[in-house]
Design a protein around this motif. Structure first.
Motif, PDB file in Angstrom:
ATOM      1  N   GLY A 169      17.406 -62.065  72.149  1.00  0.00           N
ATOM      2  CA  GLY A 169      16.693 -63.004  73.034  1.00  0.00           C
ATOM      3  C   GLY A 169      17.182 -64.432  72.864  1.00  0.00           C
ATOM      4  O   GLY A 169      17.231 -65.212  73.819  1.00  0.00           O
ATOM      5  N   GLN A 229      13.052 -58.597  76.030  1.00  0.00           N
ATOM      6  CA  GLN A 229      13.426 -59.994  75.731  1.00  0.00           C
ATOM      7  C   GLN A 229      14.212 -60.634  76.878  1.00  0.00           C
ATOM      8  O   GLN A 229      14.105 -61.836  77.118  1.00  0.00           O
ATOM      9  CB  GLN A 229      14.238 -60.055  74.434  1.00  0.00           C
ATOM     10  N   ASP A 232       8.927 -62.944  70.216  1.00  0.00           N
ATOM     11  CA  ASP A 232       9.537 -63.441  71.451  1.00  0.00           C
ATOM     12  C   ASP A 232       8.450 -63.303  72.524  1.00  0.00           C
ATOM     13  O   ASP A 232       7.934 -62.207  72.744  1.00  0.00           O
ATOM     14  CB  ASP A 232      10.752 -62.577  71.800  1.00  0.00           C
ATOM     15  N   ARG A 258       9.799 -58.532  66.525  1.00  0.00           N
ATOM     16  CA  ARG A 258      11.132 -58.111  66.060  1.00  0.00           C
ATOM     17  C   ARG A 258      11.108 -57.544  64.646  1.00  0.00           C
ATOM     18  O   ARG A 258      12.123 -56.998  64.189  1.00  0.00           O
ATOM     19  CB  ARG A 258      12.077 -59.313  66.079  1.00  0.00           C
TER      20      ARG A 258
END
Ligand code: AHR
Length: 496
Positions: A258, A326, A402, A420
């Motif tokens: 991302g 993402q 994210d 993540r």
């Protein structure tokens, strides 16, 4: 782990253009033939279109579909794909070393779009063809009857113009692999010549200039700059492509994708501002991220001169789905820059869906696209995230979360979060500066303990979203995002 995301309803990147949930269908492998179009199959309708594929695409609410390529378009003659099927010639396709039967062409694609509730985004061949062919295709698609190509369209069953709004001026012309690849200076002239005639025939259309086919290209941003400086007055968008790869086999590193996607968008925002300044122009040019996905496992590109060969039939796992989420988070966050994006591709080829003669399989990546396309509405809220970081190898310390979010005028909030971390769940508090979260509408989560988990024909529901919950405390929402998880939260807010 604990984390907070803060919002202020006044701090946003503007309305999200739903065309960021677009798709891409190319004459490549089994995308068109055996994917979208499979005449004679009991699962197909009277047009030969696979009904199961159409149904699955409709659930993705894709507002726009790019076609017919991709590399394919750069040596394609669209005239081979119209008129009575028995008269259509088969040809070798340079890009994928396959045989193109041309039994599916422009009219079939337009019909398919109508049935899939989407709109066409046509690419023209600027590799082996040029302005004249492009003008003829525009006439065929968009002009009223009374002229040669428009009358051919009517003869082929469609007197009404198709009204195709968005047109790509070629495909990846920066790439040496592209049929007719040329340096930027020459591409810019080709694009300008074709685009001027096309807009001269129909000034309601929007044009997309080829940009870079990836950040790794030696000419990255320079190809785009040269083209944009030449075509500034003509084009509405520059196209960017990106395929993410976990070739290192390093999940921690891969899940930081991302950050790179944000960088690409930022690069283009800077480029657009620079050329606008150079031109002393008031015009805005936007990004068309019209090929994006994960792609690195199946690199079979040689069709060995057969029809509908099994090419690029990548199988997607959980970590791929988290990277896909993402991409969409990045597009939503930069709603001010990204107006069109096309998931590459929709069926069988690096795809959301796989087909067999007897059915369809939704890959892991299908689900974040479906959830986000369904629940993204209104303006893109700018998230201020406070969360721990994790070690992402060469990418160093990266935030574990994210996040993107949208808000409607009526106060309907959607927050999309990727965790993540491979080991720890995150307790996330959603807090507003100027509003309270007054109710939870729904929470859906895609997660699992194995980043390599896939959906298979034997186990098609191995990686699918599950319903979750969230608590409300002091006007904030609190929810748990599992490790290796993607969560779509929906709630209602009222302004303070
Ligand atoms: O989507 C597969 C291929 O990737 C497309 O044909 C090309 O544009 C890109 O390189």
């Amino acid at each position: 782990m604990k984390a907070t995301v803060h919002f202020d309803t006044l701090y946003n990147a503007g309305e999200v253009d739903k065309r960021i949930f677009g798709g891409f269908a190319e004459h490549l492998g089994r995308c068109i033939y055996e994917g979208m179009y499979d005449p004679g199959n009991p699962l197909s309708d009277s047009n030969g279109f696979r009904i199961d594929v159409l149904d699955a695409i409709k659930k993705l609410r894709m507002p726009i579909m790019r076609y017919p390529g991709g590399n394919f378009v750069s040596s394609y003659d669209w005239k081979d794909g119209i008129g009575p099927r028995e008269n259509r010639p088969a040809h070798p396709d340079f890009a994928w070393k396959s045989i193109e039967p041309n039994t599916f062409g422009t009219d079939e694609f337009m019909k398919w779009c109508e049935l899939a509730n989407t709109t066409p985004m046509m690419a023209i061949n600027l590799g082996t063809k040029g302005a004249e062919e492009a003008a003829a295709l525009l006439e065929y698609c968009n002009m009223p009857t009374g002229t040669y190509w428009a009358d051919r369209r009517a003869e082929n069953g469609h007197p009404q113009p198709y009204g195709v709004k968005v047109w790509c001026l070629g495909n990846e012309m920066d790439g040496p692999w592209q049929a007719g690849h040329v340096p930027a200076e020459e591409y810019a002239r080709r694009a300008d010549q074709a685009g001027k005639i096309m807009r001269g025939l129909d000034d309601t259309i929007e044009l997309v200039a080829c940009g870079s086919s990836g950040r790794g290209m030696a000419t990255y941003l320079d190809y785009d700059r040269i083209t944009l400086e030449y075509c500034w007055d003509l084009v509405s968008y520059v196209s960017a492509h990106r395929y993410s790869s976990n070739h290192r086999g390093d999940t921690a590193w891969f899940l930081a994708e991302g950050v790179e996607i944000d960088r690409v968008i930022e690069d283009y925002a800077g480029l657009f501002a620079y050329v606008r300044g150079l031109k002393k122009s008031d015009k805005q040019v936007y990004l068309s991220f019209d090929e994006w996905n994960v792609w690195y496992k199946n690199m079979e590109m040689d069709g060995k001169w057969t029809q509908a060969p099994h090419l690029l039939e990548e199988v997607y796992n959980l970590e791929d789905a988290l990277v896909v989420a993402q991409y969409l988070n990045a597009f939503i966050r930069r709603a001010d820059v990204v107006k069109v994006a096309c998931f590459a591709q929709v069926v069988n080829v690096i795809a959301l869906l796989l087909t067999r003669q007897d059915g369809i399989l939704a890959q892991t990546t299908y689900y974040p696209v479906q959830l986000m396309a369904e629940h993204t509405n209104g303006k893109s809220l700018t998230p201020v995230v406070k969360c721990p970081t994790y070690a992402a190898g060469e990418r160093s310390e990266i935030p574990v979360l994210d996040v993107s979010a949208t808000l409607t005028e009526e106060g309907e909030l959607a927050v999309f979060v990727v965790n993540r971390s491979q080991t720890e769940s995150v307790s996330l508090e959603i807090a507003f500066q100027d509003a309270v979260v007054e109710s939870v509408i729904g929470v859906e989560t895609l997660s699992g303990s194995d980043p390599k988990a896939v959906n298979s024909w034997e186990n098609p529901h191995n990686v699918i979203p599950a319903q979750g919950s969230a608590a409300l405390t002091n006007g904030n929402a609190i929810l748990e995002i599992p490790a290796l998880g993607f969560t779509a939260f929906r709630g209602k807010i009222s302004r303070k």
